[in-house]
Design a protein around this motif. Structure first.
Motif, mmCIF file in Angstrom:
data_model
loop_
_atom_site.group_PDB
_atom_site.id
_atom_site.type_symbol
_atom_site.label_atom_id
_atom_site.label_comp_id
_atom_site.label_asym_id
_atom_site.label_seq_id
_atom_site.Cartn_x
_atom_site.Cartn_y
_atom_site.Cartn_z
ATOM 1 N N SER A 116 0.203 16.114 43.398
ATOM 2 C CA SER A 116 1.256 15.908 42.406
ATOM 3 C C SER A 116 2.173 14.764 42.828
ATOM 4 O O SER A 116 2.422 14.566 44.020
ATOM 5 N N SER A 143 5.772 12.443 35.779
ATOM 6 C CA SER A 143 4.995 13.221 36.743
ATOM 7 C C SER A 143 3.509 13.048 36.485
ATOM 8 O O SER A 143 3.081 12.817 35.348
ATOM 9 N N HIS A 177 5.947 12.897 41.449
ATOM 10 C CA HIS A 177 7.087 13.057 40.540
ATOM 11 C C HIS A 177 8.091 11.946 40.826
ATOM 12 O O HIS A 177 8.628 11.856 41.936
ATOM 13 N N GLU A 203 12.087 10.800 33.867
ATOM 14 C CA GLU A 203 11.204 11.369 34.871
ATOM 15 C C GLU A 203 9.754 11.256 34.419
ATOM 16 O O GLU A 203 9.448 11.427 33.246
#
Length: 368
Positions: free
Chosen positions: A69, A84, A71, A82
């Protein structure tokens, strides 16, 4: 635009990291293979939804991990945003902006523009035409969604035609329907490339001279089947028999190539190692400038080990270029602290530096 912070889990050799970045220059210092370039690749992934190394999405997952992941927190046009990206092993990747998943990943391209300078850029000169087409498509697609859509439509139709050729289909009407779609997309691609080229070549000439010094010039031109015959349907019809024999489509935008010259001579045949490095840097700086003007944003500028094979004079000229107001947030890797200290000192603005070892990022002072 700038990247405020980045959280990484199980991306390449980075098990876990969270970094808060400077608006100015961010330096990453460490030996080769420690993870400096992997951090740049994580930033690149959030802009382009893929790795710059050519690894598959599964391939960027840390060995032994079941997911990865990323971010990122950005400031874009004065607003916090944001982004991700993540993937579980055996599943498809997911890209989200403001917590909402994209319906099509192509919608994300160009929203958070970035330019990467890396050692493999030498392939822009020495490599096959695919490398130069990729540069051209990457630059234009980040500023022109219609061009990216035309590329996607062209790619689908091209694969359909190639399947017919490989299956030795001879039905003229099947080819005609596919070639009509190919031609429509190709027209948009060719016209856009021809409109982009003079601007890009002019910027390359400007930056190459700034790096190499006055008296040397660089330029780029486009070699295209459509230069003399813009109607691709005629070209495809004329090449049909040949294409049936070889099993693939031999004409069209997917065969275009850029010719890069230094002082009027083709760079791949006559340029020195230093000239080649200066040309590729000039092309990336031209890419940056073009995107800055086209998008109204200062792209993230990712510089991966750029000082190798450059003399001190050219290094100093590059430092002078990137510290100008045209450039925003910069990320730069090196194995030599003197190089990074020089850039951080000369930049004069906000700055930060990390030591990188085995995927671990340790901040340290840039004072003095």
């Amino acid at each position: 635009m700038y990247l405020k912070s980045l959280s990484i889990t199980n991306f390449k050799n980075i098990e876990e990291a969270r970094l808060d970045f400077s608006r100015g220059v961010n330096g990453l210092l460490g030996n080769n293979g420690m993870g400096k370039s992997n951090l740049l690749d994580a930033i690149y992934f959030l802009s382009f939804c893929r790795s710059f190394t050519g690894l598959t999405d599964q391939g960027v997952m840390r060995r032994g991990a079941d997911f990865f992941s990323l971010h990122g927190k950005y400031e874009r046009h004065g607003t916090d945003e944001e982004v991700s990206a993540g993937m579980n092993r055996g599943k498809r990747k997911v890209i989200k902006r403001k917590g909402k998943e994209y319906e099509r990943l192509s919608q994300h391209i160009g929203v958070f523009p970035a330019v990467l300078v890396a050692p493999r850029d030498i392939e822009l000169i020495t490599g096959p035409g695919e490398e130069r087409r990729r540069l051209m498509d990457m630059v234009i697609s980040q500023s022109d969604a219609a061009y990216l859509d035309a590329l996607i439509r062209y790619g689908r139709s091209l694969e359909q035609r190639n399947k017919l050729l490989r299956a030795h289909v001879v039905d003229h009407h099947l080819y005609e329907a596919i070639e009509m779609s190919l031609s429509m997309a190709a027209k948009r691609i060719h016209e856009t490339r021809m409109a982009w080229l003079p601007k890009f070549s002019g910027l390359l000439s400007q930056y190459y001279s700034a790096i190499a010094g006055e008296g040397e010039t660089a330029a780029v031109t486009l070699r295209s089947h459509q230069a003399e015959e813009p109607d691709l349907t005629k070209l495809l019809d004329g090449a049909r028999r040949h294409d049936e024999a070889v099993g693939y489509t031999s004409v069209g935008p997917h065969r275009d190539d850029l010719t890069i010259t230094v002082d009027g001579l083709e760079a791949r045949r006559s340029a020195s190692q230093g000239q080649c490095k200066s040309v590729t840097l000039g092309m990336r700086l031209a890419q940056y400038d073009f995107l800055r003007e086209a998008t109204g944003l200062k792209p993230l500028f990712l510089l991966d080990d750029i000082f190798d094979k450059l003399d001190s004079t050219r290094v100093q000229r590059i430092v002078e270029i990137v510290k100008s107001d045209k450039f925003g947030q910069i990320f730069i890797t090196d194995t030599n602290r003197d190089h990074l200290d020089n850039i951080l000192r000369e930049s004069g603005g906000e700055r930060a530096m990390w030591h990188v070892e085995k995927g671990v990022f340790t901040p340290f002072s840039t004072e003095g």
